[in-house]
Design an enzyme around this catalytic site. Structure first.
Site, PDB file in Angstrom:
ATOM      1  N   HIS A 155      19.051  20.145  49.284  1.00 59.18           N
ATOM      2  CA  HIS A 155      19.607  21.668  49.102  1.00 59.18           C
ATOM      3  C   HIS A 155      19.952  21.950  47.587  1.00 59.18           C
ATOM      4  O   HIS A 155      21.063  21.696  47.166  1.00 59.18           O
ATOM      5  CB  HIS A 155      21.781  21.217  49.725  1.00 59.18           C
ATOM      6  N   HIS A 205      20.595  23.985  44.431  1.00 59.76           N
ATOM      7  CA  HIS A 205      21.790  25.450  43.397  1.00 59.76           C
ATOM      8  C   HIS A 205      20.635  25.662  42.410  1.00 59.76           C
ATOM      9  O   HIS A 205      20.378  24.987  41.739  1.00 59.76           O
ATOM     10  CB  HIS A 205      22.713  25.221  43.282  1.00 59.76           C
ATOM     11  N   CYS A 225      27.947  30.101  42.788  1.00 62.22           N
ATOM     12  CA  CYS A 225      27.930  28.838  42.171  1.00 62.22           C
ATOM     13  C   CYS A 225      29.494  28.723  42.639  1.00 62.22           C
ATOM     14  O   CYS A 225      30.331  29.292  41.395  1.00 62.22           O
ATOM     15  CB  CYS A 225      27.427  28.536  41.541  1.00 62.22           C
ATOM     16  N   ARG A 234      26.366  31.001  56.987  1.00 64.25           N
ATOM     17  CA  ARG A 234      27.300  29.795  56.044  1.00 64.25           C
ATOM     18  C   ARG A 234      27.742  30.808  54.711  1.00 64.25           C
ATOM     19  O   ARG A 234      28.838  30.191  53.877  1.00 64.25           O
ATOM     20  CB  ARG A 234      27.426  28.424  56.868  1.00 64.25           C
ATOM     21  N   ASP A 235      26.780  28.912  53.594  1.00 66.68           N
ATOM     22  CA  ASP A 235      27.185  28.866  52.643  1.00 66.68           C
ATOM     23  C   ASP A 235      26.828  30.150  51.480  1.00 66.68           C
ATOM     24  O   ASP A 235      27.762  30.620  50.695  1.00 66.68           O
ATOM     25  CB  ASP A 235      26.093  27.874  51.863  1.00 66.68           C
TER      26      ASP A 235
END
Lengths: 308, 308
Positions: A217, A219, A250, A24-25
């Site tokens: 979560h 990044h 990103c 998904r992400d």
């Protein structure tokens, strides 16, 4: 295959849950549109590699995320009642309707910690955002469907800059009050550092929200994701979002790096002797296969080192 | 320019020294041979960006490291008596002779923690390695020249696998006994993880060698470098080796990632409110310039995010 020497730290959790977000992400933020068959195989391979939970897709409108326009078809092909939960993201009640019709058992909603991102992403205020999610969570729970809440921009925001920790705690607790079973605290633009992570977790605890309610979560936009995960382990976090191969760019920064790579997290956990249930070799093979599909170098250092 | 929000951790050191290795360890492991003028400008720009110490080159035989064959010419162009120390690597007494003739004031020697790497790199045993370094250190110190000792393969070795912590402590202490003023403990193949780092530092301390004698040298082969640096800060390490832009591949693993990138370290230190004296903008500009010279994407996440 090269592996780290195991040196345990008794102060860290004995086991963690890796919440895989690659399908998904990850794929949502790749420019290529991956065929349905490949997505299906991707989720199946991640489950086979031992990931205990895999977010499969998003029922967001295809106009906004064309990469995941086949959400209903994908869900129809996957074992939504299987032992491994396969949550899907739903942006609103219309998305929830589609998800429930498809037999989804776990959903995730995507909230903002800041007014600026609520306005940018949802065209709403923070209060309106929570009002919009209220019936989504209530109806999902009434249908026996579990709800995870992403809280984005928890560390910094491209428009507001640094985000006050108390504001994140306030938004997060309101989402739990609505009925979410877990918060995923997102460093959406990757600006957070280790003590900031620990401070945020401690402030949630001080407000009465223990680490059992929290996932992190991260990044890797500024290379901090794994250092932040180590810092989070030290304050008792036991659920970490990660993306196989580091899939996903990103969305709000000029950067080649996106989500924390699942393989890099697994390497650290293996070195620390922390259980996670994932087979690193199978996962690396899966990410090498996906990098060929995407015709793109994997962002994960472990995949680059071991997958050659 | 985006920057992290500062959240201090009172348990961490207030200030650290970044030992910049880009011109030596970085360029030595790049396939391109950089012109003398570019190397000179590189060192000058790093000094101007605030790096407090910059390892400039190596007097190893050009047959082994053609990238640094111009060591004497480079040293002749640089201010070796300036406020910022510019150490050079010397492999043996012949290298020391050349370094002393060139006016070098700080040298580094490169030792192995393992028998296998001593054999592979120096064609010697660990004992012979130390015997070989004895006159190098003694003659350097007699000339008023400071000696740093790299200890490579401190966490794992491509031939021996995991390296016992006590063996590293033993080799390190013998190098200090010879007269080295600092050990740089290298995770040459990048396999170490956070608790392993802390265990190694604690074992040195238990043997009587405090953190003031220790620097950490991490490679990002498996994405662990910055998490390991955070772990090292937590046990009191205040000197970190890093390479501008993450220059330098990994000599003993198939990997695109090499040294810990100075910019990614600076980002973390800035977020933690730890002083280091480096101007991140100047450093990013320097690494962008060098990546153009090398025609290669920078390995540093911060440079990719901010340098676009």
């Amino acid at each position: 295959m090269t592996r780290p020497m195991v040196v345990r730290d008794p102060a860290l959790p004995a086991a963690v849950t890796i919440y895989e977000v690659g399908p998904r992400d990850g794929l949502q933020n790749e420019s290529a549109i991956v065929p349905l068959e490949v997505k299906t195989e991707f989720v199946e391979r991640l489950v086979a590699a031992g990931l205990p939970i895999v977010e499969a897709t998003s029922f967001v409108h295809p106009k906004w995320v064309p990469q995941l326009a086949d959400a209903a078809e994908l869900v129809a092909r996957l074992p939504m009642d299987g032992a491994v939960p396969l949550p899907v993201l739903v942006p609103n009640e219309r998305g929830l309707d589609r998800a429930l019709e498809s037999g989804v058992r776990h959903i995730a909603i995507f909230a903002s910690a800041t007014e600026a991102f609520a306005l940018k992403n949802l065209n709403s205020t923070l209060d309106d955002q929570l009002a919009m999610f209220e019936p989504v969570v209530a109806r999902a729970r009434a249908a026996g469907v579990d709800v995870r809440a992403y809280v984005s921009m928890c560390f910094g925001d491209p428009w507001e800059g640094a985000v006050p920790v108390d504001q994140v705690v306030s938004v997060g607790r309101r989402l739990l009050d609505l009925g979410a079973s877990q918060l995923s605290l997102g460093d959406t633009i990757g600006v957070g550092t280790a003590a900031h992570v620990q401070e945020l977790v401690r402030r949630f605890e001080a407000a009465g929200t223990g680490t059992e309610w929290l996932a992190m979560h991260f990044h890797d936009t500024y290379g901090q994701a794994l250092a932040n995960a180590h810092a989070a382990l030290q304050v008792g976090i036991t659920t970490f979002d990660a993306s196989a191969g580091g899939l996903g760019g990103c969305p709000y920064a000029e950067s080649a790096t996106g989500n924390l790579a699942t393989e890099d997290l697994v390497w650290m956990l293996d070195g620390l002797g922390i259980e996670h249930g994932v087979d690193l070799s199978s996962l690396v093979e899966t990410s090498v296969w996906m990098s060929r599909v995407l015709q793109k170098e994997p962002a994960s250092a472990v995949v680059r080192a071991l997958g050659a």
